[in-house]
Design a protein around this motif. Structure first.
Motif, PDB file in Angstrom:
ATOM      1  N   PHE A  23       6.688 -15.321  53.980  1.00  0.00           N
ATOM      2  CA  PHE A  23       6.918 -16.134  55.368  1.00  0.00           C
ATOM      3  C   PHE A  23       6.381 -14.851  56.277  1.00  0.00           C
ATOM      4  O   PHE A  23       6.183 -15.905  57.400  1.00  0.00           O
ATOM      5  N   ARG A  24       6.324 -13.747  56.850  1.00  0.00           N
ATOM      6  CA  ARG A  24       5.571 -13.041  58.020  1.00  0.00           C
ATOM      7  C   ARG A  24       3.882 -13.543  57.600  1.00  0.00           C
ATOM      8  O   ARG A  24       3.569 -13.606  59.400  1.00  0.00           O
ATOM      9  N   SER A  25       3.665 -13.820  57.172  1.00  0.00           N
ATOM     10  CA  SER A  25       1.337 -13.728  56.869  1.00  0.00           C
ATOM     11  C   SER A  25       1.560 -15.292  56.834  1.00  0.00           C
ATOM     12  O   SER A  25       0.503 -15.575  55.876  1.00  0.00           O
ATOM     13  N   ARG A  26       2.296 -15.888  57.411  1.00  0.00           N
ATOM     14  CA  ARG A  26       1.553 -17.912  56.693  1.00  0.00           C
ATOM     15  C   ARG A  26       0.827 -17.874  57.333  1.00  0.00           C
ATOM     16  O   ARG A  26       0.483 -18.841  57.360  1.00  0.00           O
ATOM     17  N   THR A  27      -0.020 -17.263  58.218  1.00  0.00           N
ATOM     18  CA  THR A  27      -0.875 -17.874  59.059  1.00  0.00           C
ATOM     19  C   THR A  27      -2.209 -18.180  58.229  1.00  0.00           C
ATOM     20  O   THR A  27      -2.755 -18.507  58.771  1.00  0.00           O
ATOM     21  N   LEU A  28      -1.982 -16.776  57.055  1.00  0.00           N
ATOM     22  CA  LEU A  28      -2.415 -17.317  56.198  1.00  0.00           C
ATOM     23  C   LEU A  28      -2.951 -18.534  55.580  1.00  0.00           C
ATOM     24  O   LEU A  28      -4.213 -18.793  55.351  1.00  0.00           O
ATOM     25  N   TRP A  29      -1.817 -19.510  55.210  1.00  0.00           N
ATOM     26  CA  TRP A  29      -2.103 -20.099  54.917  1.00  0.00           C
ATOM     27  C   TRP A  29      -2.538 -21.579  55.031  1.00  0.00           C
ATOM     28  O   TRP A  29      -2.659 -22.872  54.073  1.00  0.00           O
ATOM     29  N   ALA A  62       5.455 -24.709  49.936  1.00  0.00           N
ATOM     30  CA  ALA A  62       5.604 -25.165  51.276  1.00  0.00           C
ATOM     31  C   ALA A  62       4.980 -24.834  52.013  1.00  0.00           C
ATOM     32  O   ALA A  62       4.846 -24.865  52.872  1.00  0.00           O
ATOM     33  N   GLN A  63       3.509 -23.957  51.884  1.00  0.00           N
ATOM     34  CA  GLN A  63       2.203 -23.335  52.426  1.00  0.00           C
ATOM     35  C   GLN A  63       1.163 -24.193  52.335  1.00  0.00           C
ATOM     36  O   GLN A  63       0.892 -24.377  53.266  1.00  0.00           O
ATOM     37  N   ARG A  64       1.089 -24.790  50.877  1.00  0.00           N
ATOM     38  CA  ARG A  64      -0.880 -25.589  50.586  1.00  0.00           C
ATOM     39  C   ARG A  64      -0.108 -26.766  49.733  1.00  0.00           C
ATOM     40  O   ARG A  64       0.634 -26.592  48.782  1.00  0.00           O
ATOM     41  N   VAL A  65      -0.628 -27.577  50.160  1.00  0.00           N
ATOM     42  CA  VAL A  65       0.000 -28.601  49.169  1.00  0.00           C
ATOM     43  C   VAL A  65      -1.010 -29.037  49.043  1.00  0.00           C
ATOM     44  O   VAL A  65      -1.280 -30.586  48.039  1.00  0.00           O
ATOM     45  N   ILE A  66      -2.243 -28.595  48.540  1.00  0.00           N
ATOM     46  CA  ILE A  66      -3.202 -28.687  48.234  1.00  0.00           C
ATOM     47  C   ILE A  66      -3.470 -27.813  46.794  1.00  0.00           C
ATOM     48  O   ILE A  66      -3.535 -26.106  46.763  1.00  0.00           O
ATOM     49  N   PRO A  67      -3.195 -27.615  45.282  1.00  0.00           N
ATOM     50  CA  PRO A  67      -3.328 -28.671  44.819  1.00  0.00           C
ATOM     51  C   PRO A  67      -2.269 -29.426  44.394  1.00  0.00           C
ATOM     52  O   PRO A  67      -1.121 -28.925  45.310  1.00  0.00           O
ATOM     53  N   PRO A  68      -2.097 -30.628  44.079  1.00  0.00           N
ATOM     54  CA  PRO A  68      -1.107 -31.676  43.890  1.00  0.00           C
ATOM     55  C   PRO A  68      -0.213 -30.860  42.897  1.00  0.00           C
ATOM     56  O   PRO A  68      -0.183 -30.150  42.344  1.00  0.00           O
ATOM     57  N   ASP A  76      -4.290 -16.377  47.138  1.00  0.00           N
ATOM     58  CA  ASP A  76      -3.899 -17.534  48.540  1.00  0.00           C
ATOM     59  C   ASP A  76      -5.585 -17.621  48.858  1.00  0.00           C
ATOM     60  O   ASP A  76      -5.294 -17.923  50.425  1.00  0.00           O
ATOM     61  N   GLY A  77      -6.444 -16.857  48.566  1.00  0.00           N
ATOM     62  CA  GLY A  77      -7.647 -17.013  49.518  1.00  0.00           C
ATOM     63  C   GLY A  77      -9.249 -16.582  48.852  1.00  0.00           C
ATOM     64  O   GLY A  77      -8.491 -15.987  47.341  1.00  0.00           O
ATOM     65  N   THR A  78      -9.822 -16.428  48.941  1.00  0.00           N
ATOM     66  CA  THR A  78     -11.062 -15.850  48.126  1.00  0.00           C
ATOM     67  C   THR A  78     -11.569 -14.580  48.445  1.00  0.00           C
ATOM     68  O   THR A  78     -12.919 -14.328  48.452  1.00  0.00           O
ATOM     69  N   ASP A  79     -10.974 -14.010  50.100  1.00  0.00           N
ATOM     70  CA  ASP A  79     -11.944 -12.474  50.039  1.00  0.00           C
ATOM     71  C   ASP A  79     -11.412 -11.632  48.863  1.00  0.00           C
ATOM     72  O   ASP A  79     -10.117 -10.718  48.660  1.00  0.00           O
ATOM     73  N   PRO A  80     -12.093 -11.083  48.392  1.00  0.00           N
ATOM     74  CA  PRO A  80     -11.731  -9.718  47.173  1.00  0.00           C
ATOM     75  C   PRO A  80     -11.413  -9.003  47.530  1.00  0.00           C
ATOM     76  O   PRO A  80     -10.620  -7.826  47.203  1.00  0.00           O
ATOM     77  N   PHE A 112      -2.944 -11.546  44.241  1.00  0.00           N
ATOM     78  CA  PHE A 112      -1.943 -11.459  43.280  1.00  0.00           C
ATOM     79  C   PHE A 112      -1.813 -12.299  42.549  1.00  0.00           C
ATOM     80  O   PHE A 112      -1.312 -12.526  41.376  1.00  0.00           O
ATOM     81  N   GLY A 113      -2.746 -13.947  41.821  1.00  0.00           N
ATOM     82  CA  GLY A 113      -2.517 -14.887  41.621  1.00  0.00           C
ATOM     83  C   GLY A 113      -3.087 -14.580  40.064  1.00  0.00           C
ATOM     84  O   GLY A 113      -3.797 -13.768  40.048  1.00  0.00           O
ATOM     85  N   LEU A 114      -2.467 -15.552  39.501  1.00  0.00           N
ATOM     86  CA  LEU A 114      -2.608 -15.356  37.755  1.00  0.00           C
ATOM     87  C   LEU A 114      -3.808 -16.434  37.624  1.00  0.00           C
ATOM     88  O   LEU A 114      -5.014 -15.914  37.004  1.00  0.00           O
ATOM     89  N   LEU A 115      -4.181 -17.075  38.845  1.00  0.00           N
ATOM     90  CA  LEU A 115      -5.384 -18.332  39.101  1.00  0.00           C
ATOM     91  C   LEU A 115      -6.566 -18.105  40.273  1.00  0.00           C
ATOM     92  O   LEU A 115      -6.112 -17.198  40.896  1.00  0.00           O
ATOM     93  N   HIS A 116      -7.544 -17.854  39.748  1.00  0.00           N
ATOM     94  CA  HIS A 116      -8.245 -18.319  41.023  1.00  0.00           C
ATOM     95  C   HIS A 116      -8.076 -19.047  42.128  1.00  0.00           C
ATOM     96  O   HIS A 116      -7.093 -20.137  41.752  1.00  0.00           O
ATOM     97  N   TYR A 117      -7.943 -18.624  43.192  1.00  0.00           N
ATOM     98  CA  TYR A 117      -8.247 -19.958  44.443  1.00  0.00           C
ATOM     99  C   TYR A 117      -8.773 -21.099  44.455  1.00  0.00           C
ATOM    100  O   TYR A 117      -7.425 -22.099  44.440  1.00  0.00           O
TER     101      TYR A 117
END
Length: 562
Positions: free
Chosen positions: A11-17, A161-167, A445-449, A456-461
């Motif tokens: 939540f404190r980092s929500r500007t990221l999304w 709550a932060q990303r509407v993509i992907p549906p 949550d992004g593409t910067d390695p 943190f994801g199990l899938l890439h962005y």
């Protein structure tokens, strides 16, 4: 106590999304002289996860400032080994000659994916004289089709709550396919009540929760976030509702949310979709007193129970870890008299870059290290000793825990992320403490390695799979709901555990990043060895002592079914 090693609050980092990024991005490397020519894979997001092996059509697009003259495209497929590393020798190579064409034209290349597992695809675009124009890389996974929902203790964090993509229609089937039976997400107050007293629910919230209900995926929803836009005078300096008026407004938001999503009598497709609610995410108790948080918890508990008496209310939001096992938050609440204002409490015991078996050392804490073998037994005893007025002990939830891929930290690559994921869930079940363990998180949550928060994801962005996605799918398909039964080996660096009695699965791995010869005693017979990719190899055992080569990513021994 020292500060726990963990990431910042989502939540404190929500500007990221809020950053505008393309829905589909792939890593590309271009020569300086041809920087304006771009080769990109344009398959639909999520389609790189396959449920059967065989032909896969890869669609590429070439972007060029001018009409492209004759070129050659080469697509090379690589497999991965048992340690999660891409094999250097190509599995197959495909070439396609391209005549003169305009920018933006699609090029289809059919490749053959021979089995289950993960595969890397490298594509290069060169002129006829061999000069490189551009190249791109991606991954493809083949996993076993899953019809039933996964084990009840496997959860993952999502960010609808932060990303509407992907549906939801794209993301949630992948969540189920990976074997997770739970998601955790937020329903932010400020997104729902933009004008005082007017509650409007984003369509994306409705869509995700309706599809969760349809697919059988359970949800933990975090209630939280201030609302200075609607009530600026109530939040002069902090987003936490300190005053009684702010808490009353927060309770009204909770009423609206639970009435929409938690009331099973609501006819809408999402009615009854949520029955587990977490109050705030990672409250900072250096700024929020336990008394202030308990006041909010009391208001929220009552608002939820008024609508759904059977709902679960989870306190702490993973906050208050303070370098110890995470129990300091609930201790503070109990000292304020909050035992009966909650179903249980949550912790976020991040341990990166350390392993789940060994974690990191603590100072002046109730336990000597933050690791699964220390934290889980401690919290199990702690909860068992705190029985509520209804006769039930407090539940323990781990609503965030994960390891990022971090090129700046040795041993924190994608293979090690897969290892830590599988081992965390196996160890968690071994100690029988946690109601659900939620991996943080499902999609990068992004593409910067070099930005840890992105990885943190199990899938890439772009929703292409990492080894951890495949490892999760194989783990949940293989071990399933089997309980931990016993340890065949439980040394510092080698683990071999049996899950299930009548239909057992033996799981083995190492905790020091090396290969080891694990000597396990098993009844003679025919066995199948399964690796993290789901590749099966016959392994007959003629004597009771088996010398079993195991590594960082767990492997499985399954008696052959007759």
């Amino acid at each position: 106590m020292p500060t726990i090693h963990r990431r910042r609050s989502p939540f404190r980092s929500r500007t990221l999304w809020r950053t505008t990024l393309p829905a589909l991005m792939f890593l590309a490397f271009s020569g300086v002289s041809y920087a304006q020519v771009k080769l990109q894979l344009i398959n639909p997001p999520g389609s790189q996860v396959m449920l059967t092996s065989g032909k896969k059509t890869l669609r590429f697009e070439v972007l060029s400032p001018a009409r492209l003259r004759a070129a050659r495209m080469t697509v090379v497929v690589y497999s991965y080994d048992s340690d999660g590393k891409a094999v250097h020798t190509p599995l197959a190579s495909y070439e396609k000659t391209i005549g003169s064409m305009d920018s933006g034209k699609a090029i289809d290349v059919d490749v053959a994916i021979p089995r289950s597992g993960l595969f890397r695809v490298d594509a290069t675009l060169k002129l006829s004289d061999g000069e490189m124009l551009d190249k791109t890389t991606s991954t493809i996974a083949v996993v076993t089709k899953r019809d039933e929902i996964g084990p009840s203790d496997f959860g993952v964090g999502t960010h609808f709550a932060q990303r509407v993509i992907p549906p939801a229609s794209v993301l949630l089937p992948l969540v189920k396919q990976a074997g997770f039976s739970w998601i955790r997400d937020d329903l932010y107050w400020a997104a729902i009540e933009k004008k005082p007293g007017v509650f409007k629910f984003p369509q994306s919230y409705d869509a995700y929760l309706a599809l969760c209900k349809q697919l059988g995926i359970s949800t933990v929803i975090v209630l939280g976030g201030g609302n200075a836009d609607a009530y600026p005078t109530l939040f002069p300096k902090s987003d936490f509702p300190f005053s009684s008026d702010a808490r009353a407004r927060f309770a009204a938001y909770v009423d609206a949310v639970v009435a929409r999503y938690g009331d099973a009598t609501v006819a809408a497709p999402y009615g009854g979709a949520v029955s587990h609610w977490e109050v705030w995410n990672e409250p900072d108790f250096s700024k929020i007193s336990y008394a202030a948080y308990l006041s909010l918890l009391w208001e929220t508990f009552g608002a939820i129970k008024d609508v759904d008496p059977n709902a679960s209310v989870i306190s702490c939001g993973g906050g208050g870890s303070g370098g110890g096992p995470g129990g300091d938050c609930v201790v503070g609440l109990l000292e304020e008299g909050g035992l009966n204002d909650q179903t249980g409490f949550s912790v976020h015991p991040y341990m990166s870059p350390n392993t789940p078996e060994k974690g990191y050392k603590t100072v002046d804490a109730p336990i000597d290290a933050v690791s699964i073998p220390t934290v889980w037994p401690y919290l199990k005893d702690f909860a068992a000793d705190r029985v509520k007025a209804d006769g039930r002990p407090l539940q323990v939830w781990v609503t965030e825990m994960g390891w990022p891929v971090n090129p700046k930290e040795p041993g924190q690559d994608e293979a090690m992320q897969a290892a830590n994921l599988a081992r965390s869930f196996l160890l968690s079940r071994r100690y029988g403490t946690v109601r659900v363990l939620f991996w943080y998180d499902f999609v990068d949550d992004g593409t910067d390695p070099y930005n840890i928060e992105h990885n943190f994801g199990l899938l890439h962005y772009d929703l292409t799979p990492k080894p951890a996605f495949v490892a999760a799918s194989v783990l949940t398909s293989t071990v399933g709901k089997r309980p931990w039964v016993k340890a065949l080996i439980d040394s510092d660096n080698v683990k071999a555990y049996q899950y299930g009695n009548d239909d057992p699965v033996i799981v083995g791995w190492t905790a020091d990043g090396k290969q080891h010869d694990a000597v396990v005693t098993l009844p003679p017979g025919k066995y199948i060895q399964r690796d993290w990719q789901g590749v099966d190899t016959p392994l007959p055992i003629s004597a009771q002592a088996l010398h079993w080569q195991v590594g960082s990513i767990p492997r499985y021994l399954i008696p052959e079914r007759r």
